[in-house]
Structure formats: structure tokens, C-alpha cells
Design an enzyme around this catalytic site. Structure first.
Site, PDB file in Angstrom:
ATOM      1  N   LYS A  26       0.837  -1.201   0.000  1.00 48.19           N
ATOM      2  CA  LYS A  26       0.000   0.000   0.000  1.00 48.19           C
ATOM      3  C   LYS A  26       0.879   1.261   0.000  1.00 48.19           C
ATOM      4  CE  LYS A  26      -3.801  -0.797   2.211  1.00 48.19           C
ATOM      5  NZ  LYS A  26      -4.368  -1.309   3.462  1.00 48.19           N
ATOM      6  N   ARG A  96      -3.749   2.886   8.370  1.00 51.77           N
ATOM      7  CA  ARG A  96      -4.007   1.582   7.738  1.00 51.77           C
ATOM      8  C   ARG A  96      -2.731   0.763   7.706  1.00 51.77           C
ATOM      9  NH1 ARG A  96      -6.878   2.602   2.078  1.00 51.77           N
ATOM     10  NH2 ARG A  96      -7.895   0.650   2.577  1.00 51.77           N
ATOM     11  N   GLY A 105      -8.508  -7.904   4.113  1.00 54.26           N
ATOM     12  CA  GLY A 105      -9.348  -8.150   5.283  1.00 54.26           C
ATOM     13  C   GLY A 105      -8.570  -8.589   6.513  1.00 54.26           C
ATOM     14  N   MET A 107      -5.992  -6.967   8.117  1.00 51.61           N
ATOM     15  CA  MET A 107      -5.527  -5.929   9.018  1.00 51.61           C
ATOM     16  C   MET A 107      -6.618  -4.893   9.237  1.00 51.61           C
ATOM     17  SD  MET A 107      -2.525  -6.681   9.872  1.00 51.61           S
ATOM     18  CE  MET A 107      -1.139  -7.659   9.356  1.00 51.61           C
ATOM     19  N   ARG A 350      -3.255  -1.514  -6.355  1.00 52.77           N
ATOM     20  CA  ARG A 350      -2.401  -2.697  -6.221  1.00 52.77           C
ATOM     21  C   ARG A 350      -2.783  -3.665  -7.326  1.00 52.77           C
ATOM     22  NH1 ARG A 350      -5.335  -4.895  -0.756  1.00 52.77           N
ATOM     23  NH2 ARG A 350      -7.362  -5.255  -1.676  1.00 52.77           N
ATOM     24  N   HIS A 466     -15.990  -9.353   1.623  1.00 52.73           N
ATOM     25  CA  HIS A 466     -14.924 -10.215   2.127  1.00 52.73           C
ATOM     26  C   HIS A 466     -15.034 -11.620   1.546  1.00 52.73           C
ATOM     27  CE1 HIS A 466     -13.231 -13.076   5.075  1.00 52.73           C
ATOM     28  NE2 HIS A 466     -12.242 -12.208   5.067  1.00 52.73           N
ATOM     29  N   ARG A 572       1.302 -47.816 -11.537  1.00 54.61           N
ATOM     30  CA  ARG A 572       1.499 -48.670 -10.348  1.00 54.61           C
ATOM     31  C   ARG A 572       0.666 -49.925 -10.539  1.00 54.61           C
ATOM     32  NH1 ARG A 572       1.091 -43.234  -7.553  1.00 54.61           N
ATOM     33  NH2 ARG A 572       2.844 -43.096  -6.101  1.00 54.61           N
ATOM     34  N   ARG A 628       5.611 -50.016 -13.590  1.00 58.64           N
ATOM     35  CA  ARG A 628       6.374 -50.460 -12.427  1.00 58.64           C
ATOM     36  C   ARG A 628       5.872 -51.821 -11.998  1.00 58.64           C
ATOM     37  NH1 ARG A 628       6.006 -47.118  -7.069  1.00 58.64           N
ATOM     38  NH2 ARG A 628       4.063 -48.272  -6.817  1.00 58.64           N
ATOM     39  N   GLU A 756      14.592 -44.709  -4.823  1.00 60.57           N
ATOM     40  CA  GLU A 756      13.722 -44.273  -3.724  1.00 60.57           C
ATOM     41  C   GLU A 756      14.264 -44.688  -2.363  1.00 60.57           C
ATOM     42  OE1 GLU A 756       9.756 -45.827  -4.281  1.00 60.57           O
ATOM     43  OE2 GLU A 756      10.487 -47.707  -5.103  1.00 60.57           O
ATOM     44  N   SER A 775      13.884 -43.335 -12.096  1.00 59.13           N
ATOM     45  CA  SER A 775      12.747 -42.484 -11.749  1.00 59.13           C
ATOM     46  C   SER A 775      12.784 -42.285 -10.237  1.00 59.13           C
ATOM     47  CB  SER A 775      11.443 -43.150 -12.184  1.00 59.13           C
ATOM     48  OG  SER A 775      10.365 -42.322 -11.829  1.00 59.13           O
ATOM     49  N   GLY A 777      11.596 -41.899  -6.827  1.00 60.79           N
ATOM     50  CA  GLY A 777      10.370 -42.106  -6.055  1.00 60.79           C
ATOM     51  C   GLY A 777      10.518 -41.286  -4.790  1.00 60.79           C
ATOM     52  N   THR A 778      10.189 -40.013  -4.888  1.00 59.52           N
ATOM     53  CA  THR A 778      10.497 -39.119  -3.769  1.00 59.52           C
ATOM     54  C   THR A 778       9.553 -39.293  -2.577  1.00 59.52           C
ATOM     55  OG1 THR A 778       9.349 -37.460  -5.083  1.00 59.52           O
ATOM     56  CG2 THR A 778      11.751 -37.341  -5.022  1.00 59.52           C
ATOM     57  N   ASN A 779       8.479 -40.058  -2.758  1.00 66.93           N
ATOM     58  CA  ASN A 779       7.646 -40.359  -1.582  1.00 66.93           C
ATOM     59  C   ASN A 779       8.437 -41.256  -0.635  1.00 66.93           C
ATOM     60  OD1 ASN A 779       5.597 -39.057  -2.963  1.00 66.93           O
ATOM     61  ND2 ASN A 779       4.729 -40.949  -3.763  1.00 66.93           N
ATOM     62  N   CYS A 842       8.697 -39.358  -9.997  1.00 66.76           N
ATOM     63  CA  CYS A 842       7.297 -39.781 -10.052  1.00 66.76           C
ATOM     64  C   CYS A 842       6.628 -39.750  -8.671  1.00 66.76           C
ATOM     65  CB  CYS A 842       7.163 -41.153 -10.693  1.00 66.76           C
ATOM     66  SG  CYS A 842       7.987 -42.451  -9.775  1.00 66.76           S
ATOM     67  N   TYR A 862      12.129 -35.386 -17.087  1.00 73.53           N
ATOM     68  CA  TYR A 862      10.678 -35.240 -16.986  1.00 73.53           C
ATOM     69  C   TYR A 862      10.218 -35.308 -15.531  1.00 73.53           C
ATOM     70  CZ  TYR A 862      10.440 -40.308 -16.257  1.00 73.53           C
ATOM     71  OH  TYR A 862      10.602 -41.572 -15.734  1.00 73.53           O
TER      72      TYR A 862
HETATM   73  C1  PEP Z   1       7.439 -42.986  -4.509  1.00 67.06           C
HETATM   74  O1  PEP Z   1       7.844 -43.663  -3.567  1.00 67.06           O
HETATM   75  O2  PEP Z   1       7.723 -41.796  -4.652  1.00 67.06           O
HETATM   76  C2  PEP Z   1       6.596 -43.587  -5.535  1.00 67.06           C
HETATM   77  C3  PEP Z   1       6.253 -42.906  -6.613  1.00 67.06           C
HETATM   78  O3  PEP Z   1       6.115 -44.827  -5.297  1.00 67.06           O
HETATM   79  P1  PEP Z   1       4.905 -45.134  -4.297  1.00 67.06           P
HETATM   80  O4  PEP Z   1       4.298 -43.831  -3.923  1.00 67.06           O
HETATM   81  O5  PEP Z   1       3.984 -46.007  -5.054  1.00 67.06           O
HETATM   82  O6  PEP Z   1       5.599 -45.822  -3.194  1.00 67.06           O
HETATM   83 MG    MG Z   2       7.730 -45.818  -3.687  1.00 65.80          MG
END
Ligand code: PEP
Ligand code: MG
Length: 892
Positions: A26, A96, A105, A107, A350, A466, A572, A628, A756, A775, A777-779, A842, A862
Site C-alpha cells: 500500500k 491503515r 481483510g 488488518m 495494487r 470479504h 502402479r 512399475r 527411492e 525415476s 520415487g520421492t515419496n 514420479c 521429466y
Molecule cells: C514414490 O515412492 O515416490 C513412488 C512414486 O512410489 P509409491 O508412492 O507407489 O511408493
Molecule cells: Mg515408492
């Protein structure tokens, strides 16, 4: 010496738009408007650094602040020829807040500061309007008491209602000067009785009270919630803007309003907004009186005249200013203005909040108009907001009966159970049920409930109320100001059009038309053509990172293709096994004690699995498909109930007792780290052999039937050691040779692995000798790097976030420093061994914009995400390519 206070006025300002971090949005824009020579009432801004200082130093101000405020106040007095507390010609100001990122809304604003028992008379004399002066004073007492003295505004409203009752009138407009004067007496008594002190009469004391309240409000619950929901760091702090008052409530040639230079809901290039004649400040957004449109085009012949006809000169001046501001900022502006006795004043500008639909249209239009470049257009749209466009709308052919119509405040349709309080909305939504939050009008205290709800319905409030502003920002469909509905908050009931909806009953709202329906109305999927397709084309041309989808069902695969997926990055296969028609054979396979037993079950599964792949390859038509092999923690498939055990025992031809014993034997204490992933393949190779056969046979079949070359990518999960991969690779190669010989078809394929587990990331150099792709598997990689169970983390992660131990949830947005380092290590080491190795991700992070940026910068080929995230990922990947290393959050 640090400059804590910067002044602005018609002849220029000490700051400018580029000083947003210091002056707040502001303050920076007020200064910029002054520098542009626009009519802005003068004032000064106390910087965000004061807020930061205040919280870092036990709620105290820098030593020089007092003197600097006094100097700025002195300059303001000289400029205007008015003095604080001068009974003849008093200086009155507004106070203000204004943070770096806009927090609508959140502040609190105080208007008419400087009024007291003496100056009110001066104001009356100067304006020649007693009623106006006393009305301003009683408004000031209400606002100031509410914000600074913590005496809630409802107490004052009660007294106001009593005054109207006593007089036998319905609206404030029917009250006269003497009534307001009497109200002021009653208000002051109220303050004395609630606080034990008289209402402060000294304007300087009033000012310091208001400044303190603004800084305090940075830490109030609704500001904290808003920051959490929008990822705004606490350390940014808020600035305080002190500005000379101008009055929109000085009679019929005065007005106040809000405007957007383009339609924030649809993106249409037409001035859009509302105003109220003889009104002050927040009246327009408060939803107490229903405002009028600015233009005749928007009025469409209904209601009272627009600003265009009611005050043509001020309107023309205003239109010129809006054009100038949009061209200057090269973006749609959200503007507040006041007309005081025919003269226009700008109070705020703004970049306006907008729906995703509007953001898209404006970005594409502005690029086509030459106002911005295509890369800028791509960067103008928040990838996550696209989610709003992917929501369903009401099926035009669905039978339905509208029970009410309000304003189309935020587009999209939503259905859910009726709830009447924000807390209830949150509670019911947490149980996994869809809710529509119904309120007379919403206030910032309702934010958590609005967030939890599928949609919001209010009985009162305009398009800039609001509810409307917040719902649009959150992407929740919203119908506001549905005047025909009656809400009984105590009974939790809504009645309208002869129908009653009680708590828990289903209703549907259409935020694009403003209609409200009883029950659950059928919806249709959105069309992704027009501006959406144009922007996506521009994005696709700008990005290097490919986008695939995680999909296994034909429906998901088709949806993903429709959203522009360039292949399947994760199919999967275990998800294909949960189907009721297959689960029995799967359980039989898992529980088999002998090779023959397992083979008997696998023989049943082979044809269905093959048919799945045939369908998938056909839908994806030559695009890469990563399949997979089986990876479930076994417990997910074990029969549990007596009936399930009996059923599996009968199918396998063993006794119930025997099978029960087998199920016990297979029980694991920590199934996520147990007999899962490639460990299943190593110990029961015939399972993976069956799956490999199904894949290769399907590829041969589709090639024969369609002529499309299918290159399946066979992926082994949960590999920790190269030896695991080598063992399984040998088996798969064997099956491949056999199927090629049996079908007489050459079948190209790639063999790769998921990365993974931390060990796999560290040993990527040698694993890449055997894997043609990785690939991530970041989970699981997040789970195993942190040692936090992905299924149990919710219980403490929110608390970790609240305490600041964790900034975000690492299962939602990749932990770039820890888990990310493992990804980088594996990328470098894998590429060193095999320079053309294909690299993708993935895990869920493949659909998160910040993580996608990381993937692009790490040089992955990717990302793969859920089908509905594909457009988000396409846009995020383009933004990463266009502006490397940039944190978009700073822009908003
Ligand atoms: C993962 O582990 O990131 C993955 C993609 O496999 P899942 O979630 O099926 O274990
Ligand atoms: Mg996994």
C-alpha cells in the site's frame, strides 16, 4: 541514521513502487501514485522494519521513531495548513496497515483519527454539515475502540440499533445530527465502562494507539492463518500508512468506491467495480448497503444510476486515472477511491487478485495487446491456481431447481453438506466430507472454514465483499449476497424459495451464475480450450522439462492425455489388482505356499494384466509408458476378515486353518520396510516374470493391431543394490526373448529402476550400469531419508510447522536441501556412468511447482504427476525455464 518514516504527497514522495519490501504494498503504491502526479491525499509510511524491530525487541519501537513521526506529522500539517487537535481546523488522518504481500481483510483500518469533543465542532463548521461531523465522530469511536481498545464493534452496533428503534427508523440515513451526537455520548460511556478509562481525546495519543494496534494485528490469529495458507513469512512485517482524510460522506456529491481495471472474475477488459454515494471507507466492502455499479454497461438498466451518470465529471477523471495506472503497472489494478464534493482522490492501487480464469484471459489478452511479453504472460499465472479451471461445472442438462440466486462471486460449481459455522466446516471437512459454508456474511474469522469448504454461500455482501475476495483468492466457488435466502443461525437452517435446508442437507452452488440448488446437481468436466490452450501452447514452447502422468486406469490415462501428458511416468501395477474381480487371485498369489500354488494364481492374472496394458498402450498411442512391477507392502493385500480368508482358502484349495496360519506367517511389523518392492521379485521371481510377459505380449499385440510402436519402460521398485537389479534384469530379459520368439515380433523396451532409497541414490554410478533410466520415487525417498513414516507423519508434521521446526511438509514440497541432495548425487553419478540415462521423478512432488523448479534446475528429463496436476506442471516447468532461480512468492 535509519529512516523509519517516509513521506508522500502530491508534489512527490520519498519512496516508490520498487520499495515494496520496506513500505509494504500500500505504502509503495501510494508513493508511486504521488510520483505519477495523481491526486493522492498526503501522508507518511512507517516502514516494515519498524514492525520487525518491534517484535525483535520485546514490543518496543526504535528510539528515533517518535521524533521521525513528529517531523512527518509536522510536514503534513504545513502542507495542509491543518493541525492535530486544532478545534477550528483539525488535521484528521486514516491509519491503515500494509504488508508486502496483500492480505485482504486481515488488518484493521482506523478512519477519522484526530476527532475529539473539540475538533468535531471544527469539522462541523468547516464542512457546514453537523450531521456529517457527528456521524464521522461516532464512526471513529467505533473503529478505534474495536481495533485499538478491544471493545467489539457489536456493542456499538447494538447502541446504534437502539437509537434507530427509539426513533422508529430503519436505516442510518434516517438519523440526524442530534441523534449521532447523542450516540457519541452513549459510545463514550460504553468505552468508559468497558475499559475503565475515558475515550482518548488527545490526537497524538490516538495516533500512537492506532500505530501500536496495526503492529499488534500482524500477530492476530487471522493474520497468522492467512500467512500460513499463503506461505507469507512472518519476518516480512507490516508497514503503517498514515494519510490525510478525505471524505466520501460529505453529501450527494461525495462518494467512495472500489474498482478493478478489468473484470477480476472473468478477465474481461472492462472497468469493473462498485461505489456508494455519501459513504465512507469500508462501507462498500462491508456489505451493509448494497453498492451501485460504476458503469452504465454494468448496470444494465437495473437499480440506481451508475457513477457514470451520477457524477460524470469525477467518473471521467477516474477512468483516465485507471487507464494510466494499468499502463504504468502493466497489470490489472485493484483501486480504492473517494470523491469529496466532486473532487477525485486515489487511496490505493495494487495488482488485483483474480480468479484463475481471469488471470489466464488477462495474461493472454495483455500479451496480445502488446502490454506485456509472452514470457511475462506465462509468469503471470500461478500454476496452482489452474486447479480452479480444472474443476467441474454444472451439467447444463442436469435436472435442477434453483432455490435462490445471488451474485456470481467466484466461479465454478460446488456441492456439499450445509454447515453454518467456520468451525463446523473445518470439523466436517476433516472427516473427509464435502461441505458448503453458509453465512449471513463472512468475516476474516471465517477464513479457516472457507478454506475447508468446497464452496461458500452468503446472504449479504457484494462482489467485493470479504467472502467474494477471499473465495476468489482461494479458488473456492462462491455465491454472495443471495438476498432471497433466510438464515437462522441458531437453528442452523436456511429457507428460500419455499425450501428448507438444514445442517447436513446437500446443496449445490454455481459461483459462475450465482444460483443455489437444493441437493446434489450433476456436473461436467471443464473444457480446456481458448485462453487456456493458448497459454499452455506458449508454456509448452518455453519448457525443456517433459511432463508425464501417474496413471493406471484407462480413465486416468485418457484424462492425462486430455491435459497434455507426454506419456505415463508411473503405472502402479498393484493398483490394477485392487479391483473386486481380481483381488481374490491376487490374494491367492500372495498367500501361496508353493510355486505351483503361486503359478495357478498367476495364470489367472496374466490375461487380465495383459488386457490392462493393451488398453493403456492403445490410449497412449506411441507415447512412453513406464510400468512399475509389483511394489505393495504385503499387508495391503492380505485377506483380513473371516469371509475373505474363507474365500481365498476355497480358491487356493487349502483349509481355512492353514490359510490363517499362512496369513500370520506373512504378518510384518514394519511392512513399508519389509517384504515389498523388488524384494518380492527376488524371492518370487515368477510374479515379475508374469508381469513382464503381460507387458511384452501386450506391446506385440498393440503393434500388430495398430502399427504403433510401443516402447514400454519396465521399472523395478525399491532397489537398494545393483545385484537386485541384475538378478531381475536377467529374468526379464529371458521373458523378453521368449515373447519375441513366440510372437515373431521385435519388441523394444527400456529397463530401469526407481531411486527411492538413500543407498540407491548413493550407489547410482554402479546401478546406472544396469539401468537405462532412473525415476526418483520421492515419496519413499523422503520417508527413508527422514526416517518419517509417510503414513503417520500427519500427526506431528503440522505441529512441527507451527513451531517452525519444518517450514513446509516435505511430503508435499520436496526437501531440496536433504532429499534434494540425494537426487542431485544420483543424477550426477548416474549420468557419469551412462550419459544418456533418462531421469524423471514420479513421487507426489512431481506436481508441486517448487519441486518442479528444482527438477528443472537439476536437469531431470521429466516429471510425472497425477493427471489433474499435468497442466500445473506444464506451466511450472515453463516458468522454471523462463526465470531460473526465481521465487514467485515474492511477486504476489
Ligand atoms: C514414490 O515412492 O515416490 C513412488 C512414486 O512410489 P509409491 O508412492 O507407489 O511408493
Ligand atoms: Mg515408492
Amino acid at each position: 541514521m535509519t529512516k523509519w518514516v517516509l513521506s508522500f504527497g502530491p508534489e512527490g514522495a520519498e519512496g516508490g513502487a520498487e520499495m515494496r519490501n520496506l513500505l509494504g504494498g500500500k505504502g509503495a503504491n501510494l508513493a508511486e501514485m504521488c510520483n505519477l502526479g495523481l491526486p493522492v491525499p498526503p501522508g507518511f509510511t512507517i516502514t516494515t522494519e519498524v514492525c520487525t524491530y518491534y517484535y525483535a525487541n520485546g514490543n518496543s519501537y526504535p528510539a528515533e521513531l517518535k521524533a521521525q513521526v513528529e517531523t512527518a506529522l509536522g510536514e503534513l500539517s504545513t502542507r495542509l495548513g491543518k493541525k492535530f487537535g486544532d478545534a477550528a481546523d483539525p488535521l484528521l488522518v486514516s491509519v491503515r496497515s500494509g504488508a508486502r504481500a496483500s492480505m485482504p481483510g486481515m488488518m484493521d483500518t482506523v478512519l477519522n483519527l484526530g476527532l475529539n469533543d473539540d475538533t468535531v465542532a471544527g469539522l462541523a463548521k468547516l464542512s457546514g454539515n453537523d450531521r456529517f461531523a457527528w456521524d464521522s465522530y461516532r464512526r471513529f469511536i467505533t473503529m478505534y475502540s474495536d481495533v485499538v481498545l478491544e471493545v467489539g464493534h457489536e456493542h456499538f452496533e447494538e447502541l446504534l440499533d437502539t437509537a434507530k428503534e427509539e426513533k422508529g427508523v430503519d436505516t442510518d440515513a434516517d438519523l440526524e445530527a442530534a441523534d449521532f451526537k447523542e450516540l457519541v455520548t452513549r459510545y463514550k460511556k460504553l468505552v468508559q465502562s468497558k475499559t475503565g478509562k475515558p475515550f482518548p481525546q488527545d490526537p497524538e495519543a490516538q495516533l500512537w494507539g492506532a500505530i501500536g494496534a496495526v503492529f499488534a494485528s500482524w500477530m492476530n490469529q487471522r493474520a497468522i492463518t492467512y500467512r500460513r495458507l499463503n506461505g507469507i513469512p512472518e519476518a516480512w512485517g507490516t508497514a503503517v500508512n498514515v494519510q490525510a482524510m478525505v471524505f466520501g460522506n460529505m453529501g450527494d456529491t461525495s462518494a467512495t468506491g472500489v474498482a478493478f481495471t478489468r473484470n477480476p472474475s472473468t478477465g474481461e477488459n472492462a472497468l469493473y467495480g462498485e461505489f456508494l454515494i455519501n459513504a465512507q471507507g469500508e462501507d462498500v466492502v462491508a456489505g451493509i448497503r448494497t453498492p451501485q455499479p460504476l458503469t452504465e454497461a454494468a448496470r444494465k438498466g437495473n437499480g440506481k444510476p451508475s457513477m457514470e451518470t451520477a457524477m460524470p465529471e469525477a467518473f471521467a477523471a477516474f477512468v483516465a486515472v485507471t487507464k494510466r495506472l494499468e499502463a504504468h503497472y502493466r497489470d490489472m489494478q485493484d483501486i480504492e477511491f473517494t470523491v469529496e464534493r466532486g473532487k477525485l482522490f486515489m487511496l490505493q492501487t495494487r495488482s488485483g487478485k483474480r480468479t484463475a480464469k481471469a488471470a489466464l484471459k488477462m495474461a493472454v489478452d495483455m500479451a496480445n495487446e502488446g502490454l506485456i511479453t509472452k514470457p511475462e504472460a506465462i509468469n503471470r499465472v500461478d500454476p496452482l491456481s489452474l486447479d480452479q479451471l480444472l474443476h467441474p461445472t454444472i451439467d447444463p442438462s442436469a435436472p435442477r431447481k434453483a432455490i435462490a440466486t445471488g451474485l456470481p462471486a467466484s466461479p465454478g460449481a460446488a456441492a456439499g453438506e450445509a454447515v453454518f459455522t467456520a468451525d463446523d466446516a473445518e470439523r466436517v471437512a476433516n472427516e473427509g466430507r464435502a461441505v458448503i459454508l453458509i453465512r449471513v456474511e463472512t468475516s476474516p474469522e471465517d477464513i479457516h472454514g472457507m478454506h475447508a469448504a468446497e464452496g461458500i454461500l452468503t446472504a449479504r455482501g457484494g462482489m467485493t465483499s470479504h467472502a467474494a475476495v477471499v473465495a476468489r483468492g482461494m479458488g473456492r466457488p462462491c455465491v454472495s449476497g443471495a438476498g432471497g435466502i433466510k438464515i437462522d443461525m441458531n437453528a442452523e437452517k436456511l429457507t428460500s424459495g419455499g425450501e428448507t435446508i438444514s445442517r447436513g442437507d446437500w446443496l449445490t452452488i454455481d459461483g459462475s451464475t450465482g444460483q443455489v440448488f437444493k441437493g446434489r446437481v450433476a456436473m461436467v468436466e471443464p473444457e480446456l480450450s481458448g485462453d487456456f490452450a493458448t497459454l499452455m501452447d506458449w508454456a509448452d514452447a518455453s519448457r525443456a522439462l517433459k511432463v508425464r502422468a501417474n496413471a493406471e486406469t484407462p480413465l486416468d490415462a485418457r484424462t492425462a492425455r486430455g491435459f497434455g501428458a507426454e506419456g505415463i511416468g508411473l503405472c502402479r501395477t498393484e493398483h490394477m489388482f485392487f479391483d473386486a474381480s481380481r483381488i481374490l487371485a491376487v490374494r491367492q498369489m500372495i498367500c501361496a505356499e508353493t510355486l505351483e500354488g503361486r503359478n495357478a494364481a498367476l495364470a489367472k492374472l496374466l490375461p487380465v494384466q495383459r488386457a490392462d496394458f493393451v488398453e493403456l498402450f492403445t490410449i497412449m498411442k506411441g507415447l512412453p509408458v513406464t510400468i512399475r512391477l509389483l511394489d505393495p507392502p504385503l499387508h495391503e493385500f492380505l485377506p483380513k476378515s473371516d469371509e475373505e480368508i474363507a474365500e481365498v482358502a476355497a480358491a487356493a484349495g487349502v483349509t481355512v486353518q492353514r490359510l490363517t496360519a499362512r496369513v500370520h506367517e506373512l504378518h510384518e511389523f514394519n511392512p513399508m520396510l519389509g517384504h515389498r518392492g523388488c524384494r518380492l521379485g527376488v524371492t518370487f521371481p515368477e510374479i515379475y516374470e508374469m508381469q513382464a510377459r503381460a507387458i511384452f505380449e501386450a506391446a506385440a499385440e498393440v503393434f500388430k493391431a495398430t502399427g504403433d510402436t510401443v516402447t514400454p519402460e519396465v521399472m523395478i521398485p525399491l532397489v537398494a543394490m545393483k545385484a537386485e537389479l541384475d538378478l531381475l534384469k536377467g529374468k526379464i530379459e529371458g521373458v523378453h526373448k521368449a515373447v519375441e520368439a513366440e510372437t515373431g515380433t521385435r519388441i523394444a523396451y527400456l529397463l530401469g529402476t526407481m531411486i527411492e532409497l538413500p543407498r540407491a541414490a548413493l550407489r547410482a554410478a554402479e546401478i546406472a550400469e544396469s539401468a537405462e533410466f532412473f525415476s526418483f520415487g520421492t515419496n519413499d525417498l523422503t520417508q527413508t531419508t527422514y526416517g518419517i513414516s509417510r503414513d503417520d507423519s500427519a500427526r506431528f508434521i503440522t505441529e512441527y510447522q507451527r513451531l517452525g521446526v519444518l517450514e513446509g511438509d516435505p511430503f508435499v514440497s520436496l526437501d531440496q536441501s536433504g532429499v534434494g541432495e540425494l537426487v542431485e548425487i544420483a543424477t550426477t553419478r548416474g549420468r557419469k556412468t551412462r550419459p544418456d540415462i533418462k531421469l524423471g521423478i514420479c513421487g507426489e512432488h512431481g506436481g508441486d511447482p517448487a519441486s518442479i523448479r528444482f527438477c528443472a534446475e537439476t536437469g531431470l528429463d521429466y516429471v510425472s504427476c497425477s493427471p489433474y496436476r499435468v497442466p500445473i506442471a506444464r506451466l511450472a516447468a515453463a516458468q522454471a525455464a523462463l526465470a531460473p532461480g526465481k521465487d514467485r512468492r515474492e511477486d504476489r
